[in-house]
Design a protein around this motif. Structure first.
Motif, PDB file in Angstrom:
ATOM      1  N   LEU A 136      -1.765  -8.231   5.495  1.00  0.00           N
ATOM      2  CA  LEU A 136      -2.382  -7.341   4.512  1.00  0.00           C
ATOM      3  C   LEU A 136      -3.220  -6.267   5.196  1.00  0.00           C
ATOM      4  CD1 LEU A 136      -3.808  -8.462   1.118  1.00  0.00           C
ATOM      5  CD2 LEU A 136      -4.939  -6.674   2.400  1.00  0.00           C
ATOM      6  N   VAL A 137      -3.997  -6.673   6.197  1.00  0.00           N
ATOM      7  CA  VAL A 137      -4.838  -5.710   6.916  1.00  0.00           C
ATOM      8  C   VAL A 137      -3.992  -4.626   7.573  1.00  0.00           C
ATOM      9  CG1 VAL A 137      -6.346  -5.454   8.938  1.00  0.00           C
ATOM     10  CG2 VAL A 137      -6.771  -7.280   7.282  1.00  0.00           C
ATOM     11  N   LYS A 138      -2.852  -5.024   8.113  1.00  0.00           N
ATOM     12  CA  LYS A 138      -2.014  -4.085   8.853  1.00  0.00           C
ATOM     13  C   LYS A 138      -1.128  -3.243   7.948  1.00  0.00           C
ATOM     14  CE  LYS A 138       1.473  -3.921  12.540  1.00  0.00           C
ATOM     15  NZ  LYS A 138       2.276  -4.727  13.490  1.00  0.00           N
ATOM     16  N   GLU A 192      -7.086  -2.601  -2.285  1.00  0.00           N
ATOM     17  CA  GLU A 192      -8.423  -2.970  -2.741  1.00  0.00           C
ATOM     18  C   GLU A 192      -8.874  -4.299  -2.153  1.00  0.00           C
ATOM     19  OE1 GLU A 192      -8.379  -3.587  -6.947  1.00  0.00           O
ATOM     20  OE2 GLU A 192      -6.546  -4.804  -6.876  1.00  0.00           O
ATOM     21  N   HIS A 193      -7.943  -5.022  -1.542  1.00  0.00           N
ATOM     22  CA  HIS A 193      -8.261  -6.329  -0.970  1.00  0.00           C
ATOM     23  C   HIS A 193      -8.654  -6.258   0.507  1.00  0.00           C
ATOM     24  CE1 HIS A 193      -6.677  -7.999  -4.656  1.00  0.00           C
ATOM     25  NE2 HIS A 193      -5.484  -7.481  -4.435  1.00  0.00           N
ATOM     26  N   GLN A 194      -8.766  -5.070   1.060  1.00  0.00           N
ATOM     27  CA  GLN A 194      -9.013  -4.950   2.500  1.00  0.00           C
ATOM     28  C   GLN A 194     -10.294  -5.668   2.931  1.00  0.00           C
ATOM     29  OE1 GLN A 194      -7.685  -3.634   5.404  1.00  0.00           O
ATOM     30  NE2 GLN A 194      -5.741  -3.526   4.327  1.00  0.00           N
ATOM     31  N   GLY A 227       5.657  -1.788  -3.727  1.00  0.00           N
ATOM     32  CA  GLY A 227       5.292  -1.930  -5.128  1.00  0.00           C
ATOM     33  C   GLY A 227       3.803  -2.118  -5.330  1.00  0.00           C
ATOM     34  N   ALA A 228       3.384  -1.933  -6.576  1.00  0.00           N
ATOM     35  CA  ALA A 228       1.958  -1.994  -6.896  1.00  0.00           C
ATOM     36  C   ALA A 228       1.378  -3.386  -6.700  1.00  0.00           C
ATOM     37  CB  ALA A 228       1.745  -1.542  -8.341  1.00  0.00           C
ATOM     38  N   LEU A 229       2.219  -4.423  -6.747  1.00  0.00           N
ATOM     39  CA  LEU A 229       1.717  -5.786  -6.652  1.00  0.00           C
ATOM     40  C   LEU A 229       1.985  -6.443  -5.298  1.00  0.00           C
ATOM     41  CD1 LEU A 229       2.736  -7.099 -10.191  1.00  0.00           C
ATOM     42  CD2 LEU A 229       0.441  -6.569  -9.386  1.00  0.00           C
ATOM     43  N   SER A 230       2.545  -5.714  -4.361  1.00  0.00           N
ATOM     44  CA  SER A 230       2.883  -6.320  -3.069  1.00  0.00           C
ATOM     45  C   SER A 230       1.637  -6.788  -2.332  1.00  0.00           C
ATOM     46  CB  SER A 230       3.664  -5.324  -2.211  1.00  0.00           C
ATOM     47  OG  SER A 230       4.907  -5.026  -2.809  1.00  0.00           O
ATOM     48  N   ASP A 231       0.587  -5.971  -2.339  1.00  0.00           N
ATOM     49  CA  ASP A 231      -0.639  -6.394  -1.659  1.00  0.00           C
ATOM     50  C   ASP A 231      -1.315  -7.527  -2.419  1.00  0.00           C
ATOM     51  OD1 ASP A 231      -1.200  -4.557  -3.745  1.00  0.00           O
ATOM     52  OD2 ASP A 231      -3.195  -4.162  -2.912  1.00  0.00           O
ATOM     53  N   ASP A 232      -1.238  -7.511  -3.759  1.00  0.00           N
ATOM     54  CA  ASP A 232      -1.808  -8.602  -4.546  1.00  0.00           C
ATOM     55  C   ASP A 232      -1.097  -9.920  -4.232  1.00  0.00           C
ATOM     56  OD1 ASP A 232      -3.661  -7.071  -6.536  1.00  0.00           O
ATOM     57  OD2 ASP A 232      -1.770  -5.998  -6.612  1.00  0.00           O
ATOM     58  N   ALA A 233       0.239  -9.847  -4.111  1.00  0.00           N
ATOM     59  CA  ALA A 233       1.007 -11.049  -3.790  1.00  0.00           C
ATOM     60  C   ALA A 233       0.628 -11.580  -2.410  1.00  0.00           C
ATOM     61  CB  ALA A 233       2.502 -10.741  -3.850  1.00  0.00           C
ATOM     62  N   THR A 234       0.474 -10.677  -1.444  1.00  0.00           N
ATOM     63  CA  THR A 234       0.088 -11.086  -0.087  1.00  0.00           C
ATOM     64  C   THR A 234      -1.284 -11.749  -0.091  1.00  0.00           C
ATOM     65  OG1 THR A 234       1.346  -9.208   0.792  1.00  0.00           O
ATOM     66  CG2 THR A 234      -0.206 -10.279   2.284  1.00  0.00           C
ATOM     67  N   MET A 235      -2.228 -11.136  -0.803  1.00  0.00           N
ATOM     68  CA  MET A 235      -3.582 -11.679  -0.863  1.00  0.00           C
ATOM     69  C   MET A 235      -3.590 -13.038  -1.546  1.00  0.00           C
ATOM     70  SD  MET A 235      -6.639 -10.933   0.077  1.00  0.00           S
ATOM     71  CE  MET A 235      -8.267 -11.637  -0.168  1.00  0.00           C
ATOM     72  N   LEU A 236      -2.832 -13.183  -2.617  1.00  0.00           N
ATOM     73  CA  LEU A 236      -2.828 -14.434  -3.370  1.00  0.00           C
ATOM     74  C   LEU A 236      -2.294 -15.583  -2.528  1.00  0.00           C
ATOM     75  CD1 LEU A 236      -3.317 -15.980  -5.943  1.00  0.00           C
ATOM     76  CD2 LEU A 236      -1.108 -15.163  -6.810  1.00  0.00           C
ATOM     77  N   VAL A 237      -1.221 -15.342  -1.774  1.00  0.00           N
ATOM     78  CA  VAL A 237      -0.691 -16.403  -0.916  1.00  0.00           C
ATOM     79  C   VAL A 237      -1.698 -16.765   0.173  1.00  0.00           C
ATOM     80  CG1 VAL A 237       1.171 -17.094   0.633  1.00  0.00           C
ATOM     81  CG2 VAL A 237       1.687 -15.700  -1.368  1.00  0.00           C
TER      82      VAL A 237
END
Length: 343
Positions: free
Chosen positions: A228-230, A236-238, A198-208
């Motif tokens: 997140l890196v993997k 955009e959070h890389q 989903g579009a927010l999965s990386d955002d959720a990972t970064m936020l935690v």
């Protein structure tokens, strides 16, 4: 109220299809297909359809009061009452006709109604029930956006004013009763696992990861940044994940007497930042160069420690190997000159 009861008895709201045909639907929240309402098979399903229409009417009235309020407390209070009535009616409709498109829509709309009156834990319960029962629901994206917003709101509040394990919230409906931090992180974790692409999965990972980093829980934070890196190479959070992941590794490094893996991984992160994000590296080079110097110092410290270990054991050939390494490759550190003198 009186208008609601009058509408219930004398003038039930038109079906969605009729509203769409007349082009009178005022907002995005009416853009839901209710064709299932046209052919109820039992009296209970017919009751569910009627309950849904009443909920829709209350929701629309609430939206009207809210949009026309101009900040007037009396109108906002009326809007809140109608949103709460709508939420309760949607839940009742969903319970009357389970395993149906009506239930799917009702669960989502109940969450929306609770969201607009800041009953965030109740909203989360409805969104979560929706996604658990209908994993591929057409409301997934919007439900995920609201779940993310609520979780972020709770986490921001927790960072600003931490609550203890025994803290109990009784009066503030926008916050959970207890365990605000763990509930917010649980929401974000479920978002990641229920909708991994989903579009927010990386955002959720970064936020935690950021939350744990701010709380100085570097071991947990490191797990999320590494994930997140993997798993999200196009995120955009890389860049931030690399930088914060490098800092986590440096925090987790325990010194020359312990494993070198965190230090080596930090050096690898730094190398990837230099290679993958040249513009960002140039922009933040002062800060990143300080991290580079810290990594070099700690690597030199390890070499010195090993050389002293071998010298203590009178294994001078091995000691000279590490001292030569220091004198050749780490001369810009304090251990470089010490190695030359020791040689």
């Amino acid at each position: 109220d009186a208008a609601y009861q009058h509408a219930r008895k004398r003038n039930p709201p038109a079906s969605y299809a009729a509203k769409k045909e007349a082009e009178k639907s005022p907002g995005d929240y009416l853009d839901i297909a209710f064709s299932v309402l046209d052919t109820p098979e039992t009296a209970q399903q017919e009751e569910a359809s009627e309950q849904f229409k009443l909920a829709e009417f209350a929701f629309n009235r609430a939206t009207e009061y809210r949009d026309k309020s101009r900040g007037r407390p009396s109108d906002l209070k009326l809007a809140g009452k109608h949103f709460q009535t709508a939420a309760e009616s949607y839940i009742e409709a969903a319970d009357l006709w389970r395993e149906s498109a009506l239930e799917e829509d009702a669960l989502f709309m109940a969450g929306e109604a609770y969201f607009f009156i800041d009953y965030y834990e109740d909203a989360i319960n409805q969104y979560s029930a929706l996604i658990k029962k209908y994993p591929n629901t057409r409301h997934l994206d919007r439900a995920q956006q609201k779940r993310f917003a609520i979780a972020k709101y709770w986490l921001d509040a927790e960072i600003k004013s931490p609550t203890g394990f025994f803290h109990m919230n009784i009066f503030n409906h926008s916050m959970p009763m207890h365990e605000r931090l763990s509930k917010a992180i649980n929401i974000l974790d479920r978002m990641r696992f229920q909708d991994p692409t989903g579009a927010l999965s990386d955002d959720a990972t970064m936020l935690v990861g950021q939350t744990y980093f701010n709380l100085k829980d570097y071991s947990r934070s490191d797990i999320y940044f590494a994930d997140l890196v993997k798993m999200f190479p196009s995120s955009e959070h890389q860049f931030n994940a690399h930088v914060l992941g490098m800092q986590c590794k440096l925090k987790l490094y325990m010194g020359a007497e312990y494993s070198a893996v965190p230090l080596e991984t930090a050096a690898e992160y730094l190398s990837q930042i230099h290679r993958l994000f040249p513009q960002e590296y140039k922009k933040h080079h002062d800060r990143l160069d300080r991290f580079a110097a810290e990594i070099r110092y700690k690597k030199a410290e390890r070499e010195w420690f090993v050389s002293q270990y071998y010298e203590t054991k009178k294994e001078y050939r091995a000691a000279r190997f590490y001292l030569n390494e220091l004198a050749t490759n780490y001369r810009d550190t304090p251990y470089g000159n010490r190695a030359i003198a020791r040689l």
